[in-house]
Scaffold this motif. Structure first.
Motif, mmCIF file in Angstrom:
data_model
loop_
_atom_site.group_PDB
_atom_site.id
_atom_site.type_symbol
_atom_site.label_atom_id
_atom_site.label_comp_id
_atom_site.label_asym_id
_atom_site.label_seq_id
_atom_site.Cartn_x
_atom_site.Cartn_y
_atom_site.Cartn_z
ATOM 1 N N THR A 153 0.831 -1.198 0.000
ATOM 2 C CA THR A 153 0.000 0.000 0.000
ATOM 3 C C THR A 153 0.866 1.248 0.000
ATOM 4 O O THR A 153 2.066 1.206 0.296
ATOM 5 N N GLU A 155 0.632 3.649 2.086
ATOM 6 C CA GLU A 155 1.033 3.918 3.471
ATOM 7 C C GLU A 155 2.230 3.070 3.878
ATOM 8 O O GLU A 155 3.135 3.550 4.572
ATOM 9 N N GLU A 156 2.271 1.808 3.450
ATOM 10 C CA GLU A 156 3.400 0.949 3.789
ATOM 11 C C GLU A 156 4.694 1.476 3.185
ATOM 12 O O GLU A 156 5.744 1.463 3.836
ATOM 13 N N SER A 158 5.311 4.656 2.148
ATOM 14 C CA SER A 158 5.647 5.969 2.700
ATOM 15 C C SER A 158 6.137 5.875 4.140
ATOM 16 O O SER A 158 6.891 6.748 4.598
ATOM 17 N N THR A 159 5.740 4.841 4.872
ATOM 18 C CA THR A 159 6.191 4.682 6.260
ATOM 19 C C THR A 159 7.696 4.464 6.335
ATOM 20 O O THR A 159 8.370 4.992 7.234
ATOM 21 N N GLU A 165 3.434 10.796 2.379
ATOM 22 C CA GLU A 165 2.466 10.091 1.540
ATOM 23 C C GLU A 165 2.004 10.970 0.386
ATOM 24 O O GLU A 165 1.770 10.473 -0.727
ATOM 25 N N GLY A 256 -4.655 0.497 6.414
ATOM 26 C CA GLY A 256 -4.400 1.865 5.994
ATOM 27 C C GLY A 256 -5.615 2.551 5.412
ATOM 28 O O GLY A 256 -5.481 3.398 4.514
#
Length: 273
Positions: A153, A155-156, A158-159, A165, A256
């Motif tokens: 994802t 979010e994964e 960008s983390t 993000e 997410g």
């Protein structure tokens, strides 16, 4: 006829083709070339800004202090001279970020190579102007995952990235628009093992969620929703059926998505499945 890497005419001796590049390994062990193979250098790689053809100055910790200082100065000057332009320096930083992201996301070497090629292509098309190098590197990794149908994802990515993000989304939109990437929707079932593992759910709950995801996909009930949200809804539905101790907030955070999105998708899945 061929003599090594050259094509020679057997009648007149004309060399038809020569200096054909051999991308294979160069073994250089004279004692035992079968079991004790050693390389004379690393293979050519697109995951390095210089394709792996540069020279690296090592360290000699056992040398006298004066010699160690000299080697350190040489290493510093060599590092500064590796990039002759700002564009080459940006490419080096972007590839370094891609290598780090691929390692953090546990992706294979082929993903790293493809993401580096995509980043280099985007730089050649002028897509880096006005966008951060880190954001474009993260977008290249995410785009390669989308093309291969691997469930990662935004979010994964960008983390673990050095970009927000929003930067990743803007850069990925530019990549998809300008380069015409062959990306399609990811199968929601690809997310289930990772989500179930993070939520510590039983195997039977994951199996039931997979059945629900297959039903949603076959009946076209996703309705344009994000695959991660559909996977989360199927997993939450299976958890409710199996009396698993998990809340909507926990499932939504893992996927997410917003809890409201999860509830909306869950109601559709629960009523039609």
């Amino acid at each position: 006829m061929r003599d090594g890497q050259e094509a020679i005419c057997s009648e007149c001796g004309l060399v038809v083709s020569e200096a054909r590049i051999d991308h294979g390994p160069e073994w250089r062990s004279f004692d035992d070339d079968q079991t004790d193979r050693r390389r004379t250098g690393p293979p050519v790689s697109r995951s390095r800004h210089d394709h792996g053809l540069s020279t690296r100055i090592g360290r000699d910790r056992g040398a006298p202090p004066r010699r160690r200082r000299r080697i350190a100065r040489l290493r510093r000057q060599h590092r500064r001279s590796q990039t002759s332009s700002k564009a080459e320096r940006n490419l080096m930083y972007g590839i370094m970020e891609i290598r780090r992201l691929v390692g953090r996301l546990s992706l294979s070497r082929s993903f790293r190579e493809d993401a580096c090629v995509l980043f280099e292509t985007s730089q050649g098309e002028g897509l880096l102007h006005g966008r951060s190098i880190e954001g474009m590197a993260a977008a290249a990794v995410y785009a390669v995952c989308r093309i291969a149908g691997v469930s990662r994802t935004v979010e994964e990515v960008s983390t673990v990235a050095h970009a927000s993000e929003d930067e990743l989304t803007v850069a990925y939109t530019a990549l998809n628009r300008e380069l015409g990437l062959e990306t399609g929707p990811i199968d929601p079932r690809e997310y289930l093992p990772r989500f179930a593992s993070r939520l510590d759910l039983r195997v039977d709950v994951e199996r039931r969620a997979r059945e629900l995801a297959s039903f949603v996909t076959e009946e076209n009930l996703a309705g344009g929703r994000a695959p991660s949200g559909v996977a989360a809804a199927c997993l939450y539905t299976a958890a409710r059926e199996g009396d698993a101790d998990v809340t909507q907030r926990e499932v939504a955070d893992v996927a997410g998505v917003a809890p409201a999105t999860l509830r909306s998708t869950y109601q559709d899945v629960h009523s039609k499945a």
